[in-house]
Design a protein around this motif. Structure first.
Motif, PDB file in Angstrom:
ATOM      1  N   ASP A 162       0.814  -1.219   0.000  1.00  0.00           N
ATOM      2  CA  ASP A 162       0.000   0.000   0.000  1.00  0.00           C
ATOM      3  C   ASP A 162       0.850   1.273   0.000  1.00  0.00           C
ATOM      4  OD1 ASP A 162      -2.395  -1.437   0.001  1.00  0.00           O
ATOM      5  OD2 ASP A 162      -2.375  -1.595   2.185  1.00  0.00           O
ATOM      6  N   LYS A 163       2.165   1.130   0.109  1.00  0.00           N
ATOM      7  CA  LYS A 163       3.054   2.298   0.124  1.00  0.00           C
ATOM      8  C   LYS A 163       3.676   2.509  -1.248  1.00  0.00           C
ATOM      9  CE  LYS A 163       4.223   1.957   4.990  1.00  0.00           C
ATOM     10  NZ  LYS A 163       3.251   2.948   5.402  1.00  0.00           N
ATOM     11  N   LEU A 164       3.864   3.763  -1.598  1.00  0.00           N
ATOM     12  CA  LEU A 164       4.611   4.117  -2.794  1.00  0.00           C
ATOM     13  C   LEU A 164       6.036   4.400  -2.328  1.00  0.00           C
ATOM     14  CD1 LEU A 164       4.832   4.877  -5.797  1.00  0.00           C
ATOM     15  CD2 LEU A 164       4.176   7.209  -5.140  1.00  0.00           C
ATOM     16  N   VAL A 165       6.975   3.542  -2.707  1.00  0.00           N
ATOM     17  CA  VAL A 165       8.363   3.694  -2.285  1.00  0.00           C
ATOM     18  C   VAL A 165       9.190   4.077  -3.507  1.00  0.00           C
ATOM     19  CG1 VAL A 165      10.353   2.638  -1.156  1.00  0.00           C
ATOM     20  CG2 VAL A 165       8.032   1.967  -0.474  1.00  0.00           C
ATOM     21  N   ILE A 166       9.716   5.293  -3.471  1.00  0.00           N
ATOM     22  CA  ILE A 166      10.506   5.830  -4.579  1.00  0.00           C
ATOM     23  C   ILE A 166      11.977   5.696  -4.216  1.00  0.00           C
ATOM     24  CG2 ILE A 166      10.985   7.859  -5.991  1.00  0.00           C
ATOM     25  CD1 ILE A 166       8.147   8.878  -5.045  1.00  0.00           C
ATOM     26  N   GLY A 167      12.706   4.943  -5.028  1.00  0.00           N
ATOM     27  CA  GLY A 167      14.142   4.789  -4.835  1.00  0.00           C
ATOM     28  C   GLY A 167      14.886   5.588  -5.872  1.00  0.00           C
ATOM     29  N   VAL A 168      15.894   6.334  -5.447  1.00  0.00           N
ATOM     30  CA  VAL A 168      16.714   7.107  -6.377  1.00  0.00           C
ATOM     31  C   VAL A 168      18.145   6.600  -6.333  1.00  0.00           C
ATOM     32  CG1 VAL A 168      15.272   9.180  -6.350  1.00  0.00           C
ATOM     33  CG2 VAL A 168      17.086   8.950  -4.676  1.00  0.00           C
ATOM     34  N   GLY A 169      18.739   6.482  -7.493  1.00  0.00           N
ATOM     35  CA  GLY A 169      20.120   6.030  -7.564  1.00  0.00           C
ATOM     36  C   GLY A 169      20.501   5.808  -9.012  1.00  0.00           C
ATOM     37  N   GLY A 170      21.770   5.827  -9.286  1.00  0.00           N
ATOM     38  CA  GLY A 170      22.206   5.600 -10.657  1.00  0.00           C
ATOM     39  C   GLY A 170      23.700   5.457 -10.767  1.00  0.00           C
ATOM     40  N   LYS A 184      13.830  -7.508  -4.272  1.00  0.00           N
ATOM     41  CA  LYS A 184      13.203  -7.677  -2.954  1.00  0.00           C
ATOM     42  C   LYS A 184      11.959  -6.792  -2.807  1.00  0.00           C
ATOM     43  CE  LYS A 184      13.329  -9.585   1.120  1.00  0.00           C
ATOM     44  NZ  LYS A 184      13.114 -10.979   1.333  1.00  0.00           N
ATOM     45  N   LYS A 185      11.697  -5.972  -3.824  1.00  0.00           N
ATOM     46  CA  LYS A 185      10.541  -5.068  -3.831  1.00  0.00           C
ATOM     47  C   LYS A 185      10.607  -4.054  -2.688  1.00  0.00           C
ATOM     48  CE  LYS A 185       7.524  -7.925  -6.433  1.00  0.00           C
ATOM     49  NZ  LYS A 185       7.400  -9.159  -6.783  1.00  0.00           N
ATOM     50  N   TYR A 186      11.840  -3.592  -2.397  1.00  0.00           N
ATOM     51  CA  TYR A 186      11.981  -2.503  -1.437  1.00  0.00           C
ATOM     52  C   TYR A 186      11.454  -1.217  -2.049  1.00  0.00           C
ATOM     53  CZ  TYR A 186      15.043  -5.362   1.493  1.00  0.00           C
ATOM     54  OH  TYR A 186      15.546  -6.340   2.302  1.00  0.00           O
ATOM     55  N   ILE A 187      11.536  -1.114  -3.369  1.00  0.00           N
ATOM     56  CA  ILE A 187      11.070   0.098  -4.046  1.00  0.00           C
ATOM     57  C   ILE A 187      10.023  -0.259  -5.091  1.00  0.00           C
ATOM     58  CG2 ILE A 187      13.205   1.371  -3.630  1.00  0.00           C
ATOM     59  CD1 ILE A 187      14.011   0.784  -6.518  1.00  0.00           C
ATOM     60  N   SER A 188       9.076   0.670  -5.306  1.00  0.00           N
ATOM     61  CA  SER A 188       8.055   0.442  -6.335  1.00  0.00           C
ATOM     62  C   SER A 188       8.256   1.375  -7.524  1.00  0.00           C
ATOM     63  CB  SER A 188       6.656   0.605  -5.751  1.00  0.00           C
ATOM     64  OG  SER A 188       6.550   1.706  -4.881  1.00  0.00           O
ATOM     65  N   VAL A 189       9.077   2.424  -7.343  1.00  0.00           N
ATOM     66  CA  VAL A 189       9.399   3.357  -8.434  1.00  0.00           C
ATOM     67  C   VAL A 189      10.901   3.608  -8.365  1.00  0.00           C
ATOM     68  CG1 VAL A 189       9.114   5.715  -9.292  1.00  0.00           C
ATOM     69  CG2 VAL A 189       7.139   4.493  -8.354  1.00  0.00           C
ATOM     70  N   LEU A 190      11.552   3.573  -9.508  1.00  0.00           N
ATOM     71  CA  LEU A 190      12.995   3.849  -9.571  1.00  0.00           C
ATOM     72  C   LEU A 190      13.228   5.116 -10.377  1.00  0.00           C
ATOM     73  CD1 LEU A 190      16.016   3.108  -9.224  1.00  0.00           C
ATOM     74  CD2 LEU A 190      15.786   1.741 -11.329  1.00  0.00           C
ATOM     75  N   VAL A 191      13.958   6.055  -9.791  1.00  0.00           N
ATOM     76  CA  VAL A 191      14.384   7.259 -10.503  1.00  0.00           C
ATOM     77  C   VAL A 191      15.890   7.189 -10.612  1.00  0.00           C
ATOM     78  CG1 VAL A 191      14.459   9.781 -10.476  1.00  0.00           C
ATOM     79  CG2 VAL A 191      12.459   8.583  -9.546  1.00  0.00           C
TER      80      VAL A 191
END
Length: 191
Positions: A162-170, A184-191
């Motif tokens: 139910d959480k939107l987890v935005i992970g940033v990295g590159g 592991k589905k720690y993040i649901s959106v990757l930037v």
């Protein structure tokens, strides 16, 4: 909105435009903010975003990583820190940076962890971290005393669908860590 820490997250706070956000917002730091390098301090990033939104702001007045497990437990048992950690666990949107397990990583450059810590974590399979929580290539948390010294929201919270987890990295050095965080589905959106 729960906010982690890191170079990329700090940059996002500078460019964040809160004018398009409507409704009541609350901002909460997800990790202790007593850090030597003020430029990446979660307090500064979250406060900047809260100010742009006119939002309430909750902060963790503790180090990101305590010197010992016992010290971390004392900090986490303080009612005012425990309450903010609980608020962080209830955040609907979480913004975190994905770090790498390398000598170039911020945690080592800033002196939070020693070269011996790094060697031990890598020997146990660490490829990256989110909020100072190290994981292996499958995204499984590494069993190490460093994990018990971290004063931050528990990683399990990030697996809540139910959480939107935005992970940033590159960058090429973070590919393995980003892949593991996605597995592991720690993040649901990757930037």
């Amino acid at each position: 909105l729960g906010i982690g820490w890191g170079n990329t997250t700090a940059t996002l706070a500078d460019y964040f435009d809160g004018q398009s956000v409507t409704g009541k917002m609350e901002i909460v730091s997800l990790i202790g903010n007593l850090m030597m390098n003020v430029s990446m301090n979660p307090y500064i990033m979250a406060e900047k975003m809260a100010r742009k939104l006119g939002a309430s702001f909750f902060n963790i007045w503790a180090p990101a990583i305590a010197l010992t497990k016992e010290r971390a437990e004392v900090f986490k048992s303080e009612p005012w820190i425990k309450e903010v950690l609980d608020i962080g666990c209830r955040a609907d949107v979480i913004l975190v940076s994905i770090g790498e397990a390398a000598r170039s990583a911020s945690l080592f450059r800033m002196g939070y962890l020693t070269p011996a810590d790094l060697q031990r974590l890598i020997a146990k399979g660490a490829v990256g971290d989110i909020m100072c929580r190290y994981f292996d290539a499958r995204g499984e948390l590494i069993q190490d005393e460093v994990q018990e010294r971290v004063i931050a929201m528990p990683m399990q919270v990030m697996n809540d669908p139910d959480k939107l987890v935005i992970g940033v990295g590159g960058g090429p050095s973070k590919v393995e860590a980003i892949h593991a965080a996605l597995l592991k589905k720690y993040i649901s959106v990757l930037v």
